[in-house]
Scaffold this motif. Sequence first.
Motif, PDB file in Angstrom:
ATOM      1  N   ALA A 176      40.342  35.395  33.110  1.00  0.00           N
ATOM      2  CA  ALA A 176      39.611  36.657  32.988  1.00  0.00           C
ATOM      3  C   ALA A 176      38.656  36.617  31.793  1.00  0.00           C
ATOM      4  O   ALA A 176      37.518  37.091  31.879  1.00  0.00           O
ATOM      5  CB  ALA A 176      40.590  37.816  32.845  1.00  0.00           C
ATOM      6  N   ARG A 177      39.098  36.055  30.699  1.00  0.00           N
ATOM      7  CA  ARG A 177      38.246  35.982  29.508  1.00  0.00           C
ATOM      8  C   ARG A 177      37.038  35.074  29.762  1.00  0.00           C
ATOM      9  O   ARG A 177      35.902  35.410  29.415  1.00  0.00           O
ATOM     10  CB  ARG A 177      39.075  35.470  28.327  1.00  0.00           C
ATOM     11  CG  ARG A 177      38.370  35.548  26.990  1.00  0.00           C
ATOM     12  CD  ARG A 177      39.364  35.316  25.855  1.00  0.00           C
ATOM     13  NE  ARG A 177      38.698  35.386  24.572  1.00  0.00           N
ATOM     14  CZ  ARG A 177      38.598  34.379  23.712  1.00  0.00           C
ATOM     15  NH1 ARG A 177      39.136  33.203  24.009  1.00  0.00           N
ATOM     16  NH2 ARG A 177      37.989  34.526  22.567  1.00  0.00           N
ATOM     17  N   ARG A 178      37.300  33.927  30.402  1.00  0.00           N
ATOM     18  CA  ARG A 178      36.210  32.986  30.690  1.00  0.00           C
ATOM     19  C   ARG A 178      35.204  33.590  31.664  1.00  0.00           C
ATOM     20  O   ARG A 178      33.984  33.490  31.466  1.00  0.00           O
ATOM     21  CB  ARG A 178      36.806  31.700  31.273  1.00  0.00           C
ATOM     22  CG  ARG A 178      35.789  30.698  31.790  1.00  0.00           C
ATOM     23  CD  ARG A 178      36.473  29.370  32.135  1.00  0.00           C
ATOM     24  NE  ARG A 178      37.651  29.539  32.952  1.00  0.00           N
ATOM     25  CZ  ARG A 178      37.637  29.664  34.275  1.00  0.00           C
ATOM     26  NH1 ARG A 178      36.476  29.658  34.929  1.00  0.00           N
ATOM     27  NH2 ARG A 178      38.757  29.790  34.962  1.00  0.00           N
ATOM     28  N   LEU A 179      35.695  34.248  32.709  1.00  0.00           N
ATOM     29  CA  LEU A 179      34.788  34.817  33.703  1.00  0.00           C
ATOM     30  C   LEU A 179      34.036  36.020  33.142  1.00  0.00           C
ATOM     31  O   LEU A 179      32.880  36.251  33.500  1.00  0.00           O
ATOM     32  CB  LEU A 179      35.572  35.217  34.953  1.00  0.00           C
ATOM     33  CG  LEU A 179      36.157  34.063  35.773  1.00  0.00           C
ATOM     34  CD1 LEU A 179      36.930  34.598  36.975  1.00  0.00           C
ATOM     35  CD2 LEU A 179      35.064  33.108  36.233  1.00  0.00           C
ATOM     36  N   ALA A 180      34.680  36.807  32.295  1.00  0.00           N
ATOM     37  CA  ALA A 180      33.982  37.947  31.686  1.00  0.00           C
ATOM     38  C   ALA A 180      32.813  37.465  30.850  1.00  0.00           C
ATOM     39  O   ALA A 180      31.729  38.054  30.861  1.00  0.00           O
ATOM     40  CB  ALA A 180      34.951  38.765  30.834  1.00  0.00           C
ATOM     41  N   SER A 197      44.741  48.173  41.671  1.00  0.00           N
ATOM     42  CA  SER A 197      45.545  47.473  40.662  1.00  0.00           C
ATOM     43  C   SER A 197      45.407  48.152  39.305  1.00  0.00           C
ATOM     44  O   SER A 197      46.411  48.364  38.604  1.00  0.00           O
ATOM     45  CB  SER A 197      45.135  45.999  40.580  1.00  0.00           C
ATOM     46  OG  SER A 197      43.829  45.849  40.061  1.00  0.00           O
ATOM     47  N   THR A 198      44.183  48.504  38.922  1.00  0.00           N
ATOM     48  CA  THR A 198      44.018  49.151  37.625  1.00  0.00           C
ATOM     49  C   THR A 198      44.521  50.589  37.644  1.00  0.00           C
ATOM     50  O   THR A 198      45.032  51.073  36.637  1.00  0.00           O
ATOM     51  CB  THR A 198      42.542  49.117  37.190  1.00  0.00           C
ATOM     52  OG1 THR A 198      41.724  49.681  38.221  1.00  0.00           O
ATOM     53  CG2 THR A 198      42.081  47.703  36.924  1.00  0.00           C
ATOM     54  N   ALA A 199      44.401  51.257  38.791  1.00  0.00           N
ATOM     55  CA  ALA A 199      44.938  52.616  38.892  1.00  0.00           C
ATOM     56  C   ALA A 199      46.451  52.605  38.690  1.00  0.00           C
ATOM     57  O   ALA A 199      47.004  53.417  37.937  1.00  0.00           O
ATOM     58  CB  ALA A 199      44.592  53.214  40.256  1.00  0.00           C
ATOM     59  N   THR A 200      47.126  51.674  39.342  1.00  0.00           N
ATOM     60  CA  THR A 200      48.580  51.584  39.223  1.00  0.00           C
ATOM     61  C   THR A 200      48.977  51.191  37.811  1.00  0.00           C
ATOM     62  O   THR A 200      49.973  51.683  37.260  1.00  0.00           O
ATOM     63  CB  THR A 200      49.114  50.553  40.236  1.00  0.00           C
ATOM     64  OG1 THR A 200      48.553  50.830  41.524  1.00  0.00           O
ATOM     65  CG2 THR A 200      50.620  50.621  40.335  1.00  0.00           C
ATOM     66  N   LEU A 242      36.175  39.757  39.892  1.00  0.00           N
ATOM     67  CA  LEU A 242      37.379  38.941  39.742  1.00  0.00           C
ATOM     68  C   LEU A 242      37.839  38.920  38.288  1.00  0.00           C
ATOM     69  O   LEU A 242      39.046  38.929  38.012  1.00  0.00           O
ATOM     70  CB  LEU A 242      37.113  37.519  40.240  1.00  0.00           C
ATOM     71  CG  LEU A 242      38.292  36.545  40.162  1.00  0.00           C
ATOM     72  CD1 LEU A 242      39.472  37.052  40.981  1.00  0.00           C
ATOM     73  CD2 LEU A 242      37.864  35.159  40.639  1.00  0.00           C
ATOM     74  N   ALA A 243      36.888  38.910  37.350  1.00  0.00           N
ATOM     75  CA  ALA A 243      37.262  38.949  35.935  1.00  0.00           C
ATOM     76  C   ALA A 243      38.074  40.207  35.634  1.00  0.00           C
ATOM     77  O   ALA A 243      39.068  40.162  34.895  1.00  0.00           O
ATOM     78  CB  ALA A 243      36.007  38.911  35.060  1.00  0.00           C
ATOM     79  N   ARG A 244      37.681  41.318  36.211  1.00  0.00           N
ATOM     80  CA  ARG A 244      38.391  42.576  35.966  1.00  0.00           C
ATOM     81  C   ARG A 244      39.762  42.581  36.649  1.00  0.00           C
ATOM     82  O   ARG A 244      40.748  43.082  36.088  1.00  0.00           O
ATOM     83  CB  ARG A 244      37.543  43.751  36.451  1.00  0.00           C
ATOM     84  CG  ARG A 244      36.288  43.927  35.617  1.00  0.00           C
ATOM     85  CD  ARG A 244      35.305  44.929  36.211  1.00  0.00           C
ATOM     86  NE  ARG A 244      34.169  45.103  35.311  1.00  0.00           N
ATOM     87  CZ  ARG A 244      34.058  46.061  34.400  1.00  0.00           C
ATOM     88  NH1 ARG A 244      35.022  46.959  34.266  1.00  0.00           N
ATOM     89  NH2 ARG A 244      33.002  46.138  33.623  1.00  0.00           N
ATOM     90  N   THR A 245      39.813  42.035  37.859  1.00  0.00           N
ATOM     91  CA  THR A 245      41.088  41.995  38.570  1.00  0.00           C
ATOM     92  C   THR A 245      42.070  41.065  37.875  1.00  0.00           C
ATOM     93  O   THR A 245      43.252  41.384  37.716  1.00  0.00           O
ATOM     94  CB  THR A 245      40.862  41.543  40.024  1.00  0.00           C
ATOM     95  OG1 THR A 245      39.895  42.405  40.620  1.00  0.00           O
ATOM     96  CG2 THR A 245      42.139  41.618  40.827  1.00  0.00           C
ATOM     97  N   SER A 285      46.538  40.476  45.397  1.00  0.00           N
ATOM     98  CA  SER A 285      45.929  40.629  46.711  1.00  0.00           C
ATOM     99  C   SER A 285      44.424  40.780  46.605  1.00  0.00           C
ATOM    100  O   SER A 285      43.672  40.178  47.375  1.00  0.00           O
ATOM    101  CB  SER A 285      46.527  41.856  47.417  1.00  0.00           C
ATOM    102  OG  SER A 285      46.031  41.978  48.717  1.00  0.00           O
ATOM    103  N   GLY A 286      43.967  41.562  45.638  1.00  0.00           N
ATOM    104  CA  GLY A 286      42.527  41.741  45.471  1.00  0.00           C
ATOM    105  C   GLY A 286      41.820  40.466  45.093  1.00  0.00           C
ATOM    106  O   GLY A 286      40.673  40.228  45.502  1.00  0.00           O
ATOM    107  N   SER A 287      42.492  39.613  44.338  1.00  0.00           N
ATOM    108  CA  SER A 287      41.869  38.359  43.913  1.00  0.00           C
ATOM    109  C   SER A 287      41.525  37.475  45.097  1.00  0.00           C
ATOM    110  O   SER A 287      40.542  36.723  45.048  1.00  0.00           O
ATOM    111  CB  SER A 287      42.805  37.606  42.956  1.00  0.00           C
ATOM    112  OG  SER A 287      42.986  38.323  41.764  1.00  0.00           O
TER     113      SER A 287
END
Length: 904
Positions: free
Chosen positions: A613-617, A554-557, A586-589, A572-574
Amino acid sequence: MDLVGRKAQLGSLRGILSEAGSRGAAVLVRGAPGIGKTSLLAATGALAESLGFRVLRAVGVEAESDLPFGGLHQLLRPLGPAQTEGSAPHRLVLAAALGHAEAEVPDVFMVGLAVLDLIADVAATAPVLILTDDIQWLDDATVSVLAFMARRVGSEPVVMVGAARDGYRSRLTPDEVTTVPLEPLSDDDAAALLADRAPGLRPAARRRLLAAAAGNPLALTELSRTLGKAADPDETRLPLTERLERAFTDRLATLPAGTRTILRVAALDNGSTLTEIFAAARFLAGDAVGIAELEPALRAGLVSVDGIELRFGHPLMRSAIQQTMPTAERQAAHGALASVLDDHPDRHARHRAAATSAADETVAQALEDVALRAARRGAVAEAVTSLEHAAALSGDAARRTERLLRAADYAVELGRPESVNRLLDHAQSTTLSARQHATAVWLRGSFDEGLGGHPGSVVSLTALAESVAADDRALALRILWSAAQLCFWSEPGPEARHRVLNAVEGMALDDLDPWRLAICAYAAPVERGAFVLNGIQDMTPNDGDDGRAYRMLSTATLLAGGFDAARAFAASGSIGLRAQGRLGLLARTAGAQAWSDIVVGDLGAAISATEEARRLARETTQTMMYALMTAIGAKLAALRGDVDDALRLAEEAEEIGLPAGARPVLAIALIARGTAALAAGRFEEALDHFRRVHDPADPAFQIALRLTAVGDLVDAAMHCGRAESVVPIVAELEDIAAVTPAPVLHAELRLARALLSDDDAAEALFEAALGADLAAWPLIRARTHLAFGEWLRRRRRSVESRDHLRVARDMLDALGAIPWGDKARRELRAAGETSRRRDPDARDQLTPHELQIVQLAAEGLTNREIGRQLYLSHRTVSSHLHRIFPKLGVVSRTELRMVVGDLR
């Protein structure tokens, strides 16, 4: 009698308990040893029981702090079989964590969700109070679970009250926990307590004791028993804690030998059952030992017995006893405990190790096995401790180093740089193999995205990867992935980037290998953009079993500019990462999904993804990811027209990112500032911000993220009459577009060309821009309609402009880009057509957290399924929906689906 001097604190806790029916709470009582924390917790527990609460208790014990989930065992034991029964998938994880089942626990957060669900079910029949004393000595896995729960009990009839000594570093932020400090008693309260505890003291002795105790309730009680010694001039110069420990050991010396043996064994035992304590004491003393020998300690109040368990009257008694034991005596006691714990392999190994001072590979291997079992159960901190001890007992230098490196790897996972550096210092005190050296160097740079290293870190990491690639390709790829990520977070220069590319392309990986695609995208998003985007066309996201791989894709794309595909890979990764409880990844995804949603224009989805994402990071202590998500939140707020929030979030992100030189944080924060200025009509300011994003000399320059800020740059320049200032930048981007097929860049450039062209060519270029396939780019399409309509109106073609302005208004309203929708309305009025004001929708009425719940509910998920997705209890989900329905004016999930459907 009532607690002396603690009326205010108990009153505060009473108030919190009284509100448990409407909201839960987490409370931390802090204070010095002996200040009365335990007594306050006991009084709170009694009060709660009188109010109908179910009370669950756990007490941290220093000797038990390395037992994975030992505190959780205490807490859940009263629930009996219910703690691991039920159909919820996470209950198996809880059973595995507690040692009742064989299963791997990918992350301690899964255990946290299982416990949260269990406690929520218990709270359905009666409110629950969770009391945890001496948190500083609870095992790390239990503390992680408690912190997880404390962040989520706000909607549950659950109150959590913990107590810890001053200096304890809580994992909760001030807005997540209410702190109740306990100060020394006032002079009047101290005198009243002493009068109750020692009523026969003479006035002079009372004065000396009150001065020596300094308002500490335990000191008032204990020092009164040894008044003469406590008032001795030399003695009073000692810290109060040490004086109390000496008071306890003085009392210990008066006990019979058999009683002292029992207490010494109990002080070292990482359990508390009388059976094993008596058995080990018999082994140690060689005589019959039982309850009769314990009786003197019971009469003296040093210990108490609760069923089959022995408890010390105060933790200082345990530590005092341990400190008075000579090394040989201590080791003998540990050996005696090991001899009676054959049925408990982990505890047996730990006591056997504590009884050993010389190197012993057999014991070291047993401890390593303990560590691996702990890690499989999600207790990573305990694995670190066991591996470090195993290394200290290793007879073989190579095995010692391997254990230290593995412990450091686990410590990286925990986010503890000080532990990592200490372990690596020990490992590097001997000669390392090339692979071990590479591992050590790589692990040292594993924090804050590697930004703490020197400017040549990318080159040195790449060289390390190349040096071990032939012997350990898996390790080489992990190191190279770190080097590639550093290319994203910093700017190492083209030579370093090409070095990374050459290294990964020299490893003979399959073209569709996720590692290769991701490393290429991070190191060279422009030069290898076509390779990445062509590669992902042959990869279809499935059920997301390999969450890590899809997170990388996901980040590569995303970096290659394919944001529509990045959203699919992130979604899908989540799935896999949520199922495994791997909230750090999951925070990054979710972060990749949030940025992709923003660039594409799905702001409803972006609100939810950004908040999560902010909360999980923050929860997983990923500082730079938290800063990045805060910057993304600033961009989202700017698009939504919340200019003040956008600037506040941008400033917060920059405060973290600027000292570390985190270019993505600074780039997105600057883009957010530019977008906020555009929204407010401050075009000169907006242009200055966007020009900086494209300036290679600026610390906010980031070669991939700048590709998303082309249309905004030109828009700002056109509105302040400075088009010529951005022509060179656009020309450079045209050259980049000739190299990479990045969809976002080409879509933005089509709009930029139309805006910058002269009147003879502009209309054709606008039509060409709108004629392109923009189905996946609704925000760019809407902005293009708006720009075309504005261009037509300014050339007095008002009738033609209205069609484009209407489309722009409707699309921008639907997307939630409020300032641009309002701008379309103004342009329409200038073109002779009025528009009704935009009606607020769910995005305006709900918090980001509520919006995420609504979106999942609209997809047909049950409350339990939503809870598992978001790591909340099903009761919390139900409470949220109960509040959400009236806000949206709906009474059913069917109507909810219609409301959410209007956002798409």
